[in-house]
Design a protein around this motif. Structure first.
Motif, short mmCIF file in Angstrom:
data_model
loop_
_atom_site.label_atom_id
_atom_site.label_comp_id
_atom_site.label_asym_id
_atom_site.label_seq_id
_atom_site.Cartn_x
_atom_site.Cartn_y
_atom_site.Cartn_z
N LEU A 1 -66.55 -11.67 45.13
CA LEU A 1 -67.23 -12.96 44.95
C LEU A 1 -67.63 -13.14 43.49
CD1 LEU A 1 -68.49 -15.51 46.18
CD2 LEU A 1 -70.57 -14.16 46.64
N ALA A 2 -68.10 -12.07 42.87
CA ALA A 2 -68.48 -12.15 41.45
C ALA A 2 -67.27 -12.47 40.58
CB ALA A 2 -69.11 -10.84 41.01
N ILE A 3 -66.14 -11.85 40.89
CA ILE A 3 -64.92 -12.13 40.13
C ILE A 3 -64.52 -13.58 40.29
CG2 ILE A 3 -62.45 -11.62 40.01
CD1 ILE A 3 -63.11 -8.72 40.70
N LYS A 4 -64.60 -14.08 41.50
CA LYS A 4 -64.21 -15.47 41.76
C LYS A 4 -65.16 -16.43 41.03
CE LYS A 4 -63.05 -18.69 45.49
NZ LYS A 4 -63.64 -19.83 44.83
N THR A 5 -66.46 -16.13 41.09
CA THR A 5 -67.45 -16.98 40.41
C THR A 5 -67.23 -16.94 38.91
OG1 THR A 5 -69.03 -16.49 42.17
CG2 THR A 5 -69.92 -17.40 40.12
N PHE A 6 -66.93 -15.73 38.41
CA PHE A 6 -66.67 -15.57 36.98
C PHE A 6 -65.46 -16.40 36.57
CE2 PHE A 6 -64.52 -13.53 33.44
CZ PHE A 6 -65.54 -13.33 32.53
N GLU A 7 -64.40 -16.34 37.38
CA GLU A 7 -63.20 -17.10 37.06
C GLU A 7 -63.45 -18.60 37.15
OE1 GLU A 7 -60.43 -15.55 39.85
OE2 GLU A 7 -59.91 -13.78 38.65
N LYS B 1 -70.01 -4.06 49.13
CA LYS B 1 -69.89 -3.99 47.68
C LYS B 1 -68.55 -4.57 47.22
CE LYS B 1 -72.90 -0.01 46.88
NZ LYS B 1 -72.97 1.37 46.36
N LYS B 2 -67.53 -4.32 48.01
CA LYS B 2 -66.23 -4.87 47.67
C LYS B 2 -66.25 -6.39 47.73
CE LYS B 2 -61.39 -4.81 49.14
NZ LYS B 2 -60.43 -4.35 50.17
N GLU B 3 -66.89 -6.92 48.78
CA GLU B 3 -66.99 -8.39 48.94
C GLU B 3 -67.84 -8.98 47.81
OE1 GLU B 3 -68.41 -11.65 52.31
OE2 GLU B 3 -68.42 -9.50 52.75
N GLU B 4 -68.93 -8.27 47.47
CA GLU B 4 -69.82 -8.74 46.38
C GLU B 4 -69.05 -8.80 45.06
OE1 GLU B 4 -73.80 -7.12 44.02
OE2 GLU B 4 -73.30 -6.35 46.01
#
Length: 638
Positions: free
Chosen positions: A560-566, A554-557
């Motif tokens: 990854l979502a934060i990075k994709t969002f950025e 969940k932490k990795e997910e």
């Protein structure tokens, strides 16, 4: 005036003081008696007679007074003598009553020793009894043992044992007022006299130098090689644990043969089973002999089959007495009485241990065959029950579930099966029956279970070791123990951080060191308890591992979502700037009088978001790891 004269004769004349004195009874009576004697005698010389009579009367009166005084003194002496005799009889009666009472108390105490199967429990009373009997200042008991190796609480069970270590005496009990002695130690070089009680009797050379001429010293009045120091102050081979004071010291060895050990138990059980087999064979042989065809054969004698004596090892103790501060020596009577009691106590200690071991073996053999039969009967059914439960547990999971999740589900199902088996009344009753045993094997299983249930190590082990003290620990087989069996749940977060010796991986390591097959042969109930603990630890490790793996996923997910969002935000901003620049350049190319438009940022952003690949990214909520104080992160590898 005439009237006064007429009545004057009726007025009583005033007596003279001398007349009053002479009219006193003692004087008047004597004078009257003297005159009476004078009248009867009518002597020629009345005055001479009267004087002699008065002198004789005075002498007679004096003699009477002296005789009365003498009789009074005689009566007083008789009374004093009778009182002295009565006091002596009272003292003798009091001494007799005290002696009878003392004898009665001694007999009562001796009876309590004879009736006891735990002489360890009576040792304190025995020490105080010797103190009172000998009027000693202090009495203390010590045991000869090897110096223990220093250990940590996470060391192995027998880590304190050092076969190469020297021996010392450790005092284990002391009389009231001298409790500070308990735990003190003494080396041989510090107390040569105390250690000398275990040495062989000395021999003296008769003069020729030949071995044959060496003779032992005459035997003492008591049975043991006791040592007596009349004056402790002048003796350099003694160690003092307090300020030295005037007095004497007496030390007696108390060595007994102990059979309360696992080795003795194993030997006795094997011997009992062998004797049982031999008796069965003998009974068959007797039956065949009685049914023999040739009755004229010489009658055969069948020897009685008896169990072999228990294997023993010597436990060496000493009992020391001192009269320090009293400036007196122990009498020979006190010393002999002390030794006699120690001999009695030693013999009773051996008797108690033999009876205790016999009781343990009888109790053990009473369930030995039953457990063997139960296991043989239920082994296949139990295996099948466990297999089906594991299969059903896995069916509830996704086919692509991680292997650890499958193992966790299987282990949880097996744990509940084991819980039910351990809590079976017959098995639970058998587990509790170990409280009546003096010698148990695989005590480590109980120790690890107690640790797992949160019982403090200091309450369980022998001081200076990591070895379970069963006598002190068996009290924890109680309602709390049963409640833990019913309610313990190894799954889920656990904030508490247990001591190092009770951490999950430490317990799991210790569990793996137990020979489960030998344990099963020893006790089925203890084997089931062991498997229950084993599964609790397995479930715990798998549960923590799976939850931490899920947390990391969940932490990795989220990361990854934060990075994709950025990345998408940067892409959107860049596209916006590029579109705006392009629009502005197109506007700059228009005719000077042409109408100019304004770039619509919102419309561009709306059209940008409507593109499938540019859909807004939803960031999962922040996740936090569970608190699991019994397992560090580095101890698991999700």
């Amino acid at each position: 005036m005439s009237n006064l004269v007429n009545h004057a004769r009726f007025i009583k004349a005033q007596e003279h003081e001398d007349i009053k004195y002479l009219k006193q009874d003692p004087i008047g009576d004597v004078v009257a008696e003297a005159l009476s004697e004078l009248y009867l005698a009518k002597p020629n010389n009345p005055l001479h007679f009267l004087g002699n009579w008065l002198l004789n009367y005075a002498a007679t009166l004096k003699n009477k007074d002296q005789e009365y005084t003498r009789l009074e003194q005689k009566d007083s002496l008789i009374q004093k003598h009778e009182q002295a005799l009565q006091d002596e009889r009272d003292i003798e009666e009091k001494e007799r009553i005290e002696k009878d009472l003392k004898k009665s108390k001694e007999e009562e105490f001796a009876a309590s020793i004879k009736a006891s199967l735990d002489l360890d429990d009576i040792l304190k009373d025995f020490i105080n009894f010797l103190k009172k009997s000998t009027n000693a200042t202090a009495v203390y008991a010590g045991i000869l043992e090897k110096v223990k190796r220093p250990i940590k609480e996470t060391d192995e069970e027998l880590a304190h044992i050092d076969d190469e270590a020297p021996q010392h005496i450790r005092y284990i009990e002391a009389s009231e007022g001298s409790e500070f002695m308990v735990g003190k130690t003494i080396k041989e070089e510090e107390g040569e006299i105390t250690y000398s009680v275990w040495k062989e009797p000395e021999v003296e050379d008769a003069g020729s130098g030949d071995e044959e001429n060496k003779v032992e010293k005459p035997p003492k009045l008591y049975q043991l090689n006791a040592k007596f120091v009349p004056d402790v102050i002048s003796e350099l081979k003694l160690k003092f644990f307090d300020v030295p004071k005037l007095g004497s010291y007496f030390v007696v060895p108390m060595t007994y043969k102990s059979c309360l050990s696992e080795a003795s138990f194993d030997f006795a059980v094997e011997d009992a089973l062998e004797c049982r087999r031999q008796r069965a064979d003998q009974e068959q042989e007797k039956l065949n002999y009685e049914n023999r065809s040739n009755k004229d054969e010489e009658e055969k004698i069948f020897e009685e089959i008896v169990e072999a004596p228990y294997k023993t090892n010597d436990i060496k103790l000493i009992v020391g007495l001192d009269s320090m501060g009293q400036d007196r020596e122990f009498t020979e009577e006190d010393r002999k009485k002390c030794v006699d009691w120690i001999v009695f106590f030693t013999n009773e200690w051996e008797r108690a241990e033999n009876q205790s071991l016999k009781k343990d073996i009888t109790a053990y053999l009473s369930v030995y065959d039953h457990n063997k039969e139960v296991y043989n009967e239920k082994q296949l059914d139990w295996s099948e029950e466990e297999r089906l439960a594991a299969e059903e547990a896995v069916k509830t999971l996704d086919v692509n579930a991680h292997d650890d999740l499958k193992h966790l589900a299987e282990s949880k199902a097996l744990l509940e099966i084991l819980r039910k088996r351990v809590l079976d009344p017959s098995m639970l009753r058998e587990i509790y029956s170990f409280k009546d045993f003096k010698v148990i094997k695989f005590a480590r299983v109980f120790q690890l279970v107690f640790y797992y249930f949160g019982i403090d190590r200091e309450k369980l082990v022998t001081p200076g070791t990591n070895q379970l003290n069963w006598k002190n620990s068996k009290k924890y087989l109680n309602d709390h123990f049963e409640n833990c069996l019913k309610t313990v749940n190894p799954s889920g977060p656990k904030n508490e951080k247990p001591p190092a010796y009770a951490r999950t991986l430490k317990l799991d390591k210790d569990v793996k060191s137990v020979n489960s097959e030998l344990l099963r042969k020893y006790s089925l109930s203890l084997f089931l308890l062991f498997r229950f603990l084993e599964l609790c630890l397995r479930v715990r490790i798998l549960d923590v591992t799976c939850r931490r793996r899920q947390y990391l996923m969940k932490k990795e997910e989220r990361e990854l979502a934060i990075k994709t969002f950025e990345d998408l935000a940067n892409k959107k901003q860049q596209a916006l700037e590029e579109a705006r620049d392009k629009f502005n350049k197109e506007q700059d190319l228009l005719d000077e009088f042409a109408e100019r438009a304004v770039f619509d940022d919102n419309k561009f952003l709306q059209e940008f978001d409507e593109i499938e690949s540019n859909r807004p990214i939803e960031i999962p909520p922040e996740v936090f790891p569970d608190e699991d104080g019994d397992l560090e992160w580095e101890e698991t590898n999700p």
